[in-house]
Write a protein that holds these residues in place. Structure first.
Motif, short mmCIF file in Angstrom:
data_model
loop_
_atom_site.label_atom_id
_atom_site.label_comp_id
_atom_site.label_asym_id
_atom_site.label_seq_id
_atom_site.Cartn_x
_atom_site.Cartn_y
_atom_site.Cartn_z
N SER A 1 0.81 -1.22 0.00
CA SER A 1 0.00 0.00 0.00
C SER A 1 0.84 1.27 0.00
N TYR A 2 2.08 1.18 0.47
CA TYR A 2 2.95 2.36 0.49
C TYR A 2 3.21 2.87 -0.92
N TYR A 3 3.13 1.99 -1.90
CA TYR A 3 3.44 2.35 -3.28
C TYR A 3 2.19 2.67 -4.10
N ALA A 4 1.03 2.73 -3.44
CA ALA A 4 -0.21 3.04 -4.15
C ALA A 4 -0.19 4.48 -4.64
N SER A 5 -1.02 4.76 -5.63
CA SER A 5 -1.11 6.11 -6.17
C SER A 5 -1.63 7.08 -5.10
N SER A 6 -1.01 8.24 -5.04
CA SER A 6 -1.45 9.26 -4.08
C SER A 6 -2.44 10.24 -4.70
N SER A 7 -2.79 10.05 -5.96
CA SER A 7 -3.76 10.94 -6.62
C SER A 7 -5.14 10.72 -6.03
N PRO A 8 -5.99 11.75 -6.06
CA PRO A 8 -7.35 11.58 -5.55
C PRO A 8 -8.12 10.55 -6.37
N ASP A 9 -9.04 9.84 -5.70
CA ASP A 9 -9.80 8.84 -6.44
C ASP A 9 -10.87 9.53 -7.29
N GLY B 1 1.87 1.32 7.09
CA GLY B 1 1.89 -0.14 7.15
C GLY B 1 1.22 -0.68 8.39
N LEU B 2 1.50 -0.06 9.53
CA LEU B 2 0.87 -0.50 10.77
C LEU B 2 -0.64 -0.30 10.72
N ALA B 3 -1.06 0.84 10.17
CA ALA B 3 -2.49 1.10 10.05
C ALA B 3 -3.16 0.05 9.17
N GLY B 4 -2.50 -0.31 8.07
CA GLY B 4 -3.06 -1.32 7.19
C GLY B 4 -3.17 -2.67 7.86
N ILE B 5 -2.14 -3.05 8.59
CA ILE B 5 -2.16 -4.34 9.29
C ILE B 5 -3.25 -4.35 10.36
N ILE B 6 -3.37 -3.25 11.10
CA ILE B 6 -4.43 -3.16 12.11
C ILE B 6 -5.81 -3.25 11.45
N GLY B 7 -5.95 -2.58 10.31
CA GLY B 7 -7.23 -2.61 9.62
C GLY B 7 -7.60 -4.00 9.13
N ALA C 1 -16.13 13.22 11.56
CA ALA C 1 -16.29 13.18 13.01
C ALA C 1 -15.17 12.44 13.69
N ALA C 2 -14.52 11.52 12.97
CA ALA C 2 -13.42 10.73 13.53
C ALA C 2 -12.06 11.21 13.01
N ALA C 3 -12.00 12.49 12.64
CA ALA C 3 -10.75 13.03 12.08
C ALA C 3 -9.60 12.95 13.07
N ASP C 4 -9.89 12.92 14.36
CA ASP C 4 -8.83 12.83 15.37
C ASP C 4 -8.57 11.39 15.80
N SER C 5 -9.13 10.42 15.09
CA SER C 5 -8.90 9.02 15.42
C SER C 5 -7.41 8.69 15.33
N PRO C 6 -6.91 7.82 16.19
CA PRO C 6 -5.49 7.44 16.12
C PRO C 6 -5.09 6.79 14.80
N LEU C 7 -6.10 6.37 14.00
CA LEU C 7 -5.81 5.71 12.73
C LEU C 7 -6.34 6.50 11.54
N ALA C 8 -6.73 7.76 11.76
CA ALA C 8 -7.31 8.57 10.69
C ALA C 8 -6.35 8.65 9.50
N ASP C 9 -6.93 8.62 8.31
CA ASP C 9 -6.18 8.71 7.05
C ASP C 9 -5.19 7.57 6.88
N TYR C 10 -5.49 6.42 7.50
CA TYR C 10 -4.67 5.22 7.32
C TYR C 10 -3.22 5.45 7.76
N SER C 11 -3.08 6.08 8.90
CA SER C 11 -1.75 6.26 9.50
C SER C 11 -1.91 6.17 11.01
N VAL C 12 -0.87 5.75 11.68
CA VAL C 12 -0.91 5.62 13.13
C VAL C 12 -0.40 6.90 13.76
N LYS C 13 -1.23 7.47 14.61
CA LYS C 13 -0.88 8.73 15.25
C LYS C 13 0.41 8.62 16.04
#
Length: 353
Positions: A264-272, A313-319, A291-303
């Protein structure tokens, strides 16, 4: 195609929520007929795999990307009712944990990405199987066509929602043209991924592919220049190793973890597709922060994890882990309910005399 909060007004969002809730309720009942002790855990795996592959945005045009919606894949692998539930579980996890797709738009997203994609894809799939010669290649070809058409089908449904409750004044003709145009291209990627995955599973365990059941072709022999059915071979006991779904489940889970955690790190960063159309046409003028913008996993990243590769990567594995647990729990509960129903019917049968 995750619709954020603010694109669709409250009345239409509520109506979409009612449609989605009804579809999920019907699917919970219908899935009892599709799930058994082998397919229940596989359905949880399908949900996790869809979650993982949705993180892999692929480029489709200049400055635009797309990702798997998954309705066609789920419907063909585990059945249409279970397929709706698989994608719904993914959307719920994404909305709550990863701030992807508005919470007030959850009904819109389930209707678009779960219900419409499954209905369109499975209808096309079944229709083509009636026309094509029975066999694995036909299943794969029909899966390709169903997936291809399911994505613009979802784009048309979004356009309908926007026509009924859009919060901006963009002409509906522009929305329809832009949405269907880009999502036809995304549909090609959806079709390739779906056909490749269905083909891979059929190659190793065709008995586990819902859409391939009952498609065995009788062996033919040429006798005196004519093709005749070969005599049926005596049934042989199936080894326990062949009946087990564990190897497929483990390999599928490992694949999902690798895709979400590393590829997933190599996925396209362009908007869908939806993001691009919304930005170009001004549909996002009244979009609201999740509403969950402050979630520890928001935007598929670990806070608080500064390294982008590690954080994503950690966010993806957790997901993937969370989705397979929640999905498997839901499907085992549905499976158990079916077993309880069968037990109740069997118990009540003698009293009918």
């Amino acid at each position: 195609m995750h619709v954020p909060d603010g694109f669709i007004n409250a009345p239409v969002s509520v109506a979409a929520g009612a449609v989605a809730a009804t579809a999920v309720a019907v699917s919970l009942r219908g899935a009892r007929r599709e799930l058994d002790e082998r397919t229940a855990p596989l359905a949880g795996l399908v949900a996790a795999f869809i979650f993982a592959v949705q993180m892999l945005n692929f480029p489709v045009a200049a400055g635009t990307s797309g990702h798997l919606l998954g309705g066609a894949l789920a419907a063909i692998l585990v059945g249409p009712y279970t397929g709706v539930l698989c994608v719904s579980v993914v959307l719920l996890m994404q909305g709550i944990l990863f701030a992807d797709g508005g919470l007030t738009a959850l009904g819109v997203n389930i209707t678009n990405m779960a219900v419409v994609t499954v209905v369109v894809a499975y209808a096309v799939f079944r229709g083509l199987l009636r026309l094509l010669p029975a066999g694995r290649r036909s299943v794969t070809a029909a899966a390709f066509a169903g997936a291809l058409l399911s994505v613009p089908g979802a784009a048309v449904m979004f356009t309908l929602f926007y026509a009924l409750g859009g919060t901006t004044d963009v002409p509906i003709g522009k929305v329809f043209t832009a949405m269907t145009g880009v999502h036809v291209l995304i549909g090609i990627g959806e079709a390739v991924i779906t056909a490749a995955t269905v083909g891979a599973v059929i190659a190793v365990r065709p008995d586990l592919v819902h859409g391939a059941r009952g498609l065995a072709v009788p062996l033919k022999l040429r006798v005196d220049g004519r093709l005749v059915d070969a005599p049926a071979a005596p049934a042989a006991p199936v080894p326990a190793a062949a009946r087990s779904t564990r190897p497929l489940w483990i390999s599928g889970l490992v694949t999902a973890l690798v895709l979400a955690g590393f590829v997933s790190y190599y996925a396209s960063s362009s908007p869908d597709g939806l993001e691009k159309v919304a930005a170009d046409q001004g549909i996002d003028a009244k979009a609201r922060e999740h509403a969950a913008a402050d979630s520890p996993l928001a935007d598929y990243s670990v806070k608080d994890v500064s390294d982008a590769r590690l954080s994503g990567g950690l966010a993806g594995i957790i997901g993937v882990g969370g989705t397979v647990l929640v999905g498997t729990g839901v499907f085992w509960a549905v499976r158990r309910r079916r077993a309880d129903d069968l037990t109740a019917v069997a118990t009540a049968a003698p009293s009918a005399h």
